[in-house]
Write an enzyme that holds these catalytic residues in place. Sequence first.
Site, PDB file in Angstrom:
ATOM      1  N   ARG A 110      43.492 -26.736 -18.386  1.00 49.62           N
ATOM      2  CA  ARG A 110      43.349 -25.658 -19.374  1.00 49.62           C
ATOM      3  C   ARG A 110      43.473 -26.163 -20.812  1.00 49.62           C
ATOM      4  O   ARG A 110      44.011 -25.484 -21.672  1.00 49.62           O
ATOM      5  CB  ARG A 110      44.370 -24.531 -19.113  1.00 49.62           C
ATOM      6  CG  ARG A 110      44.291 -23.940 -17.717  1.00 49.62           C
ATOM      7  CD  ARG A 110      42.931 -23.293 -17.459  1.00 49.62           C
ATOM      8  NE  ARG A 110      42.840 -22.851 -16.068  1.00 49.62           N
ATOM      9  CZ  ARG A 110      42.278 -23.567 -15.087  1.00 49.62           C
ATOM     10  NH1 ARG A 110      41.735 -24.751 -15.358  1.00 49.62           N
ATOM     11  NH2 ARG A 110      42.227 -23.111 -13.866  1.00 49.62           N
TER      12      ARG A 110
ATOM     13  N   SER B  17      44.634 -14.225 -17.637  1.00 51.37           N
ATOM     14  CA  SER B  17      45.922 -14.912 -17.547  1.00 51.37           C
ATOM     15  C   SER B  17      46.461 -15.202 -18.943  1.00 51.37           C
ATOM     16  O   SER B  17      45.828 -15.926 -19.713  1.00 51.37           O
ATOM     17  CB  SER B  17      45.784 -16.215 -16.759  1.00 51.37           C
ATOM     18  OG  SER B  17      45.373 -15.961 -15.433  1.00 51.37           O
TER      19      SER B  17
ATOM     20  N   GLU C 289      48.306 -19.229 -23.131  1.00 49.98           N
ATOM     21  CA  GLU C 289      47.008 -19.884 -23.259  1.00 49.98           C
ATOM     22  C   GLU C 289      46.033 -19.064 -24.097  1.00 49.98           C
ATOM     23  O   GLU C 289      44.859 -19.405 -24.213  1.00 49.98           O
ATOM     24  CB  GLU C 289      46.406 -20.177 -21.885  1.00 49.98           C
ATOM     25  CG  GLU C 289      46.157 -18.986 -20.987  1.00 49.98           C
ATOM     26  CD  GLU C 289      45.468 -19.403 -19.694  1.00 49.98           C
ATOM     27  OE1 GLU C 289      44.624 -20.328 -19.732  1.00 49.98           O
ATOM     28  OE2 GLU C 289      45.753 -18.811 -18.644  1.00 49.98           O
TER      29      GLU C 289
END
Length: 346
Positions: free
Chosen positions: A168, A245, A340
């Site tokens: 990521r 997320s 994130e």
Amino acid sequence: MRVIHGIPLAPWTTLNIGGPAASFAELRDAADFPDFVAHTAARADGRTPVCLGGGSNVLVGDAGCSVPVLRMATRGVRILGDRGDGRVLVRVEAGHPLWELVDTTVAEGLIGMEMLAGIPGTTGATPVQNVGAYGQEIADTLVEVTAWDWRAGREVVLDAAACGLGHRTSVFKGSRRWTLLSLLFALRRSPLSAPVGYRSVAEELDVAVGERVPAADAARAVLAVRRRKGMVLDFCDVDRRSVGSVFLSPEVTAAQIEGLRELDAPVNRFPDGSTRVSASWLIRRAGFGLNHPVAKGVRVSSLHYTLVADEGASAASFAEAVDTVLHEVRRRTGVTLTPEIDFIGD
């Protein structure tokens, strides 16, 4: 290319949060990009612009953004042919929706992206955080990107190694040095998907983990699993204001792994060699239930352990909710989460 001044950015994001852009340009034709470079040079006082794709992973500040904002809306997929090693090259414009690219590649009998079905956002955004799901990630298929380097003032081509793709993350994450213009992927031609590596997808397909199925069936199963979690845009009206997320699944130490496994936590090895524990499990373990209110206008989703926005939410309250979850997870589990989301604006 059209340029608008003072346009609210909230409607251009999936959270529907954020103040206005001092200057907002929407690029539909890649040939117009030099005009945006000239516009930016004249108005940005040397500051590099913010690039916005589908707005599915960003939180825009309540005060908005004083630097130019570019919404990448270019489209196009070109199948270039076999590269000689059993893989087929596919060139994609940066603004092309990822879910449409997945549909196209599956229809063409190309595998390598079928497990990414249902992920929102543009293809150009995928290398930024090396988008991945259910055993596949962009690093598996990316060959190179064509980008504008604002520091060098010219167009550059970066191969996959130069993109620094990790779990990521990439060289693009947290940086505005580059604006991605197009991407080149190498996919394999096959009637069957990659091996199904996740139990939830295998159960949806009624097959054993590790089996291969028609690629279209794999994509449909992934989409069904994502829908049940509320992770498909516009599927669930109640939880539609989401960024998917919010937190990375954090890397854990050997000592933490032992303790977490004693609690039956989902701890898994990832393609980058790291061992990570599920962020969703940590959030639940820290006492946040489904629909749990966390800050003004922000709560845990009714379907999945992530944060969603409701009426009254602001960038400040969403950031407060992120901070609250982060600190409570650390206090209750000893594990530190990392957000994130890309935070943009003033």
